[in-house]
Design a protein around this motif. Sequence first.
Motif, mmCIF file in Angstrom:
data_model
loop_
_atom_site.group_PDB
_atom_site.id
_atom_site.type_symbol
_atom_site.label_atom_id
_atom_site.label_comp_id
_atom_site.label_asym_id
_atom_site.label_seq_id
_atom_site.Cartn_x
_atom_site.Cartn_y
_atom_site.Cartn_z
ATOM 1 N N THR A 26 0.858 -1.182 0.000
ATOM 2 C CA THR A 26 0.000 0.000 0.000
ATOM 3 C C THR A 26 0.892 1.229 0.000
ATOM 4 N N ILE A 27 0.620 2.162 -0.905
ATOM 5 C CA ILE A 27 1.394 3.394 -0.947
ATOM 6 C C ILE A 27 0.667 4.462 -0.129
ATOM 7 N N HIS A 28 1.429 5.223 0.622
ATOM 8 C CA HIS A 28 0.909 6.305 1.449
ATOM 9 C C HIS A 28 1.552 7.613 1.003
ATOM 10 N N HIS A 29 0.771 8.672 1.048
ATOM 11 C CA HIS A 29 1.289 10.011 0.774
ATOM 12 C C HIS A 29 0.986 10.899 1.975
ATOM 13 N N VAL A 30 1.915 11.770 2.309
ATOM 14 C CA VAL A 30 1.689 12.786 3.331
ATOM 15 C C VAL A 30 1.647 14.124 2.609
ATOM 16 N N TYR A 31 0.526 14.827 2.756
ATOM 17 C CA TYR A 31 0.323 16.108 2.085
ATOM 18 C C TYR A 31 0.213 17.217 3.115
ATOM 19 N N GLU A 32 0.543 18.435 2.662
ATOM 20 C CA GLU A 32 0.343 19.619 3.495
ATOM 21 C C GLU A 32 -0.211 20.727 2.615
ATOM 22 N N PHE A 33 -1.220 21.427 3.140
ATOM 23 C CA PHE A 33 -1.816 22.540 2.420
ATOM 24 C C PHE A 33 -2.283 23.591 3.418
ATOM 25 N N THR A 34 -2.627 24.754 2.903
ATOM 26 C CA THR A 34 -3.119 25.850 3.725
ATOM 27 C C THR A 34 -4.585 26.091 3.378
ATOM 28 N N THR A 35 -5.433 26.112 4.402
ATOM 29 C CA THR A 35 -6.851 26.365 4.187
ATOM 30 C C THR A 35 -7.060 27.833 3.853
ATOM 31 N N ARG A 36 -8.269 28.171 3.455
ATOM 32 C CA ARG A 36 -8.530 29.553 3.065
ATOM 33 C C ARG A 36 -8.472 30.520 4.245
ATOM 34 N N ASP A 37 -8.596 29.995 5.480
ATOM 35 C CA ASP A 37 -8.447 30.875 6.645
ATOM 36 C C ASP A 37 -7.021 30.879 7.202
ATOM 37 N N GLY A 38 -6.075 30.275 6.480
ATOM 38 C CA GLY A 38 -4.656 30.371 6.823
ATOM 39 C C GLY A 38 -4.093 29.257 7.683
ATOM 40 N N GLU A 72 -2.700 9.930 3.410
ATOM 41 C CA GLU A 72 -3.739 9.238 2.657
ATOM 42 C C GLU A 72 -3.165 7.990 2.007
ATOM 43 N N GLU A 73 -3.963 6.930 2.001
ATOM 44 C CA GLU A 73 -3.558 5.667 1.387
ATOM 45 C C GLU A 73 -4.049 5.591 -0.050
ATOM 46 N N ASP A 74 -3.417 4.718 -0.797
ATOM 47 C CA ASP A 74 -3.846 4.343 -2.148
ATOM 48 C C ASP A 74 -3.922 5.506 -3.129
ATOM 49 N N GLY A 75 -2.990 6.404 -3.015
ATOM 50 C CA GLY A 75 -2.912 7.488 -3.993
ATOM 51 C C GLY A 75 -2.168 7.022 -5.226
ATOM 52 N N PRO A 76 -2.020 7.911 -6.206
ATOM 53 C CA PRO A 76 -1.320 7.521 -7.429
ATOM 54 C C PRO A 76 0.168 7.291 -7.163
ATOM 55 N N MET A 77 0.703 6.260 -7.767
ATOM 56 C CA MET A 77 2.118 5.940 -7.565
ATOM 57 C C MET A 77 3.022 6.929 -8.291
ATOM 58 N N THR A 78 2.454 7.743 -9.171
ATOM 59 C CA THR A 78 3.257 8.727 -9.897
ATOM 60 C C THR A 78 3.488 10.000 -9.092
#
Length: 156
Positions: A64-76, A83-89
């Motif tokens: 199972t491939i896992h990705h760790v993402y980070e983003f900023t919401t609209r309130d900062g 998340e599991e099962d993301g694209p392997m690319t």
Amino acid sequence: MDVFFYLIPTVMMAFIGFMAYRVLHRWLRVRRAWSSGLTAEARCLRTFTTVSDSGGEHSRVSTTIHHVYEFTTRDGRSIRFEEEDGPMTTVEGDFVTVHYTDGPNVVATAHAPGERVKHAAAGLGILAFLGVGFAFCVFFMVTYHQFSTDPSFPTP
């Protein structure tokens, strides 16, 4: 001795019910993130895989491939999620679009909304399998009860 014929299926039914709850809960969370209309650009911070082995001589290994993402919401606020099962690319450093819900408990997914049918089919398949297991447990307990209370059936 009779208690085991009721206790074991009851425990199995409780486990099946919990698993069904988790599948539904996850599906509704992802669906809520897709329908919120909020998107952001997220950066993939890390990718890793987990390997599970069923054991035995002829074991089946799944990765199972896992990705760790980070983003900023609209309130900062800065949000980081795995998340599991993301694209392997998708590799570390890539930017992806995430869909998220607003509020104190942000739910986010990098899966594209075009995967709704695939996601729903997988969830329904798992729920159908769990439903068959649940029905079998009920059938087993009812059948055992009928045989154990039938005076014409010899008991050991």
